[in-house]
Scaffold this motif. Structure first.
Motif, PDB file in Angstrom:
ATOM      1  N   ARG A   1     -23.343 -42.511  45.479  1.00 49.26           N
ATOM      2  CA  ARG A   1     -23.442 -42.104  44.073  1.00 49.26           C
ATOM      3  C   ARG A   1     -24.751 -41.364  43.834  1.00 49.26           C
TER       4      ARG A   1
ATOM      5  N   GLY B   1     -15.121 -31.255  44.146  1.00 48.59           N
ATOM      6  CA  GLY B   1     -15.954 -32.411  43.865  1.00 48.59           C
ATOM      7  C   GLY B   1     -16.954 -32.117  42.765  1.00 48.59           C
ATOM      8  N   SER B   2     -17.355 -30.840  42.638  1.00 48.41           N
ATOM      9  CA  SER B   2     -18.283 -30.446  41.582  1.00 48.41           C
ATOM     10  C   SER B   2     -17.567 -30.156  40.273  1.00 48.41           C
ATOM     11  N   GLY B   3     -16.283 -30.409  40.213  1.00 47.04           N
ATOM     12  CA  GLY B   3     -15.577 -30.289  38.946  1.00 47.04           C
ATOM     13  C   GLY B   3     -14.912 -28.951  38.707  1.00 47.04           C
TER      14      GLY B   3
ATOM     15  N   GLY C   1     -13.912 -33.780  40.752  1.00 45.74           N
ATOM     16  CA  GLY C   1     -14.966 -34.753  40.491  1.00 45.74           C
ATOM     17  C   GLY C   1     -15.644 -34.457  39.165  1.00 45.74           C
ATOM     18  N   THR C   2     -16.591 -35.297  38.805  1.00 41.13           N
ATOM     19  CA  THR C   2     -17.303 -35.083  37.557  1.00 41.13           C
ATOM     20  C   THR C   2     -18.790 -34.833  37.795  1.00 41.13           C
TER      21      THR C   2
ATOM     22  N   TYR D   1     -19.968 -39.168  46.509  1.00 38.45           N
ATOM     23  CA  TYR D   1     -18.884 -40.059  46.113  1.00 38.45           C
ATOM     24  C   TYR D   1     -17.704 -39.262  45.543  1.00 38.45           C
ATOM     25  N   ASP D   2     -18.002 -38.261  44.724  1.00 36.09           N
ATOM     26  CA  ASP D   2     -16.928 -37.461  44.136  1.00 36.09           C
ATOM     27  C   ASP D   2     -16.149 -36.713  45.207  1.00 36.09           C
ATOM     28  N   ARG D   3     -16.865 -36.162  46.174  1.00 34.34           N
ATOM     29  CA  ARG D   3     -16.160 -35.428  47.229  1.00 34.34           C
ATOM     30  C   ARG D   3     -15.284 -36.375  48.045  1.00 34.34           C
TER      31      ARG D   3
ATOM     32  N   VAL E   1     -12.261 -37.131  45.826  1.00 27.76           N
ATOM     33  CA  VAL E   1     -11.343 -35.991  45.750  1.00 27.76           C
ATOM     34  C   VAL E   1     -10.448 -35.971  46.985  1.00 27.76           C
TER      35      VAL E   1
END
Lengths: 195, 366
Positions: B201, B223-225, B249-250, B255-257, B260
């Motif tokens: 995170r 992941g970067s939205g 992602g947000t 973590y987002d990647r 995703v």
């Protein structure tokens, strides 16, 4: 006409570019717009910042060797408007080609330009880190150039012909030219420079 | 009074966290990274030069060996580009088979990416092997269809090489039925794991603007939205007939990647199920000459591979071999921001960030 599915008409791009930066257009085809090499950075910056074209991302950059000159192709992508713009520039010189770098406009050009320099030998001015990427610093030459490792007499290495191509004489003719006749066979050709 | 001075740390070429033969030279100031320089080329095989002397069909095996964890996607990218260049039509059944295999490949590749990322974050090997369980089954499906597990060389210009054998379909159905449950299991295993969350995170954050300008694609961009997926924006193989979502992602962190990719495997399962339901009988390929001679011209064909936009720029001069054959390798270009991301980070964070970008060194070097 093998244009990309979402590629913008070259004429639309060229007209807009020409009115924004007069005298920039060198050539237009169905596939691409060719621009003057001195104004490349200005052209890319304008396309990126323009609301109409919104070329936010550089998706692909690579060079093509045409024996007398090089072309460098830029595939630009708008993510919001979902269209593609293809821009090309021609280098002046074949022995020491130099064109402006796209890195000040697109960070994504950083490694692609290093790759093009390494394999094709095109220098990019103002690139922050113009070094070879894959090959080591002392490597002789740039392998993707068409004159790299030419055998001479107009022949190239690899397959000159393809199997079953000659319909009147349907035998496999792979590298017929490179066959060594028994009469004058030798351990290794003198051109290899060995013993 | 003590003073500190920067020192150079060499990682690789062979190191577990570099996922292949990839070397990074890091200038460290204590725990923090001052500068990072990647040294690649250990796997360079000069595919683009070799390809200029081979026919389009003879070039398909090179795409297996470029991204060796997603051979099917590479096959598909080259075949679609060559088909557009030579104006070859593909039968409907072949497109469906291509979708099934490309999505299976995506699940297998994401399993590998996420598994090694969790390994990098410190959960040594156990989650990786969990994720390999379904990957093995997918590779078994590849093996029964085309005889190879990794370097498949399955797709052809005009379709696919073979019809899958009869035992393929029940095995595929079984796999698709159990996949959602298995993916939930992976998610439970790591998603709420305190150590994994703490390591990922807010680490390696990429803003959407930087991601777009740095030519990031695939899960690294999403992941970067940024909801950019070529299967939606430039549909090929009839992807517009399938229902699926593009997860984004947000925050744009590691973590987002990871999430995703995990969510994309769920969506791929949905696509495969729809493709199985809608596949029709018919030929699995059209006949195309061995030495295909496209009209002089050029094409930039691209597919959404597991690592993002996998492009093939082909220039034809009318001969059976391409005049220029360029692979736009997402693994290489996604590293454009490596230096920006790593500067100021600790070494352990940089390793996790590199893992979350998901590189395949065969594709970087080609």
């Amino acid at each position: 006409m093998p244009n990309g599915p979402n590629q913008l008409q070259s004429k639309i791009v060229a007209d807009a570019l020409n009115s924004a930066i007069p005298g920039i257009i060198k050539n237009i085809t169905d596939d691409y717009v060719e621009v003057e090499v001195q104004q490349l950075e200005e052209c890319l910056r304008w396309l990126r910042d323009s609301e109409e074209f919104d070329a936010a991302q550089l998706s692909n950059l690579c060079g093509i060797d045409y024996h007398d000159y090089f072309m460098v192709v830029y595939h630009l992508q708008s993510l919001d408007l979902n269209h593609q713009i293809v821009i090309k520039v021609r280098t002046q010189d074949h022995s020491d080609p130099t064109i402006p770098s796209a890195v000040p406009v697109y960070k994504g050009a950083l490694l692609q330009e290093r790759e093009t320099y390494d394999l094709m030998g095109i220098k990019f001015e103002n690139h922050p880190d113009m070094r070879r990427l894959f090959l080591w610093d002392g490597f002789p030459g740039h392998p993707l150039r068409k004159d790299f490792l030419g055998i001479g007499n107009g022949r190239t290495s690899g397959l000159n012909r393809f199997p079953f191509e000659n319909e009147s004489d349907p035998v496999r003719v792979i590298n017929q030219d490179n066959r060594v006749d028994d009469d004058n066979s030798q351990e290794s050709p003198s051109s290899w420079g060995g013993a | 009074m003590t003073t500190s001075e920067p020192y150079v740390l060499n990682i690789g070429p062979q190191h577990p966290s570099t996922h292949g033969v990839f070397r990074i030279r890091v200038v460290m100031d204590g725990e923090k990274i001052q500068d990072i320089d990647m040294i690649v080329g250990y796997l360079h095989r000069s595919m683009e030069k070799l390809a200029e002397e081979r026919t389009y069909t003879q070039n398909i095996p090179f795409t297996d060996r470029a991204d060796y964890l997603a051979a099917m996607s590479g096959n598909l990218g080259l075949c679609l580009a060559a088909e557009r260049l030579a104006a070859v039509e593909v039968p409907d059944r072949a497109s469906h088979l291509r979708v099934i295999f490309a999505e299976l490949q995506r699940i297998a590749s994401h399993a590998m990416a996420n598994g090694t990322l969790v390994s990098d974050a410190g959960a040594w090997q156990t989650p990786l092997l969990y994720m390999f369980r379904e990957r093995e089954k997918i590779l078994d499906l590849f093996e029964m269809t085309c005889g190879a597990r990794l370097t498949t060389n399955y797709m052809r210009i005009g379709g696919v090489a073979f019809e899958p054998p009869p035992e393929f379909w029940p095995a595929l159905g079984e796999l698709v039925d159990e996949l959602p449950e298995r993916i939930d299991e992976y998610a439970q295993l790591v998603q709420e794991n305190e150590i994994f969350v703490a390591r990922t995170r807010n680490v390696g954050i990429i803003s959407p603007e930087d991601a777009i300008n740095g030519s990031l694609v695939g899960p690294a961009l999403r992941g970067s939205g940024v909801p950019w997926d070529l299967r939606k924006t430039e549909p090929y193989c009839g992807y517009d007939n399938f229902e699926f979502e593009v997860p984004v992602g947000t925050v744009g962190d590691v973590y987002d990647r990871f999430m995703v990719r995990l969510e994309e495997t769920r969506q791929s399962t949905r696509i495969i199920q729809q493709a199985i339901d809608s596949i029709s009988d018919g030929p699995h390929k059209t006949d195309v000459p061995l030495a295909l001679r496209p009209e002089p011209g050029e094409v930039y064909g691209r597919v959404e591979g597991p690592r993002g936009e996998l492009g093939f720029y082909l220039v034809s001069d009318g001969s059976p071999a391409p005049y220029r054959f360029h692979i736009r390798a997402p693994s290489l270009i996604n590293l454009s921001l490596l230096r920006d991301m790593a500067r100021g980070a600790t070494l352990s964070d940089a390793v996790v960030t590199l893992g979350s970008i998901d590189i395949v060194v065969g594709e970087i070097d080609r």
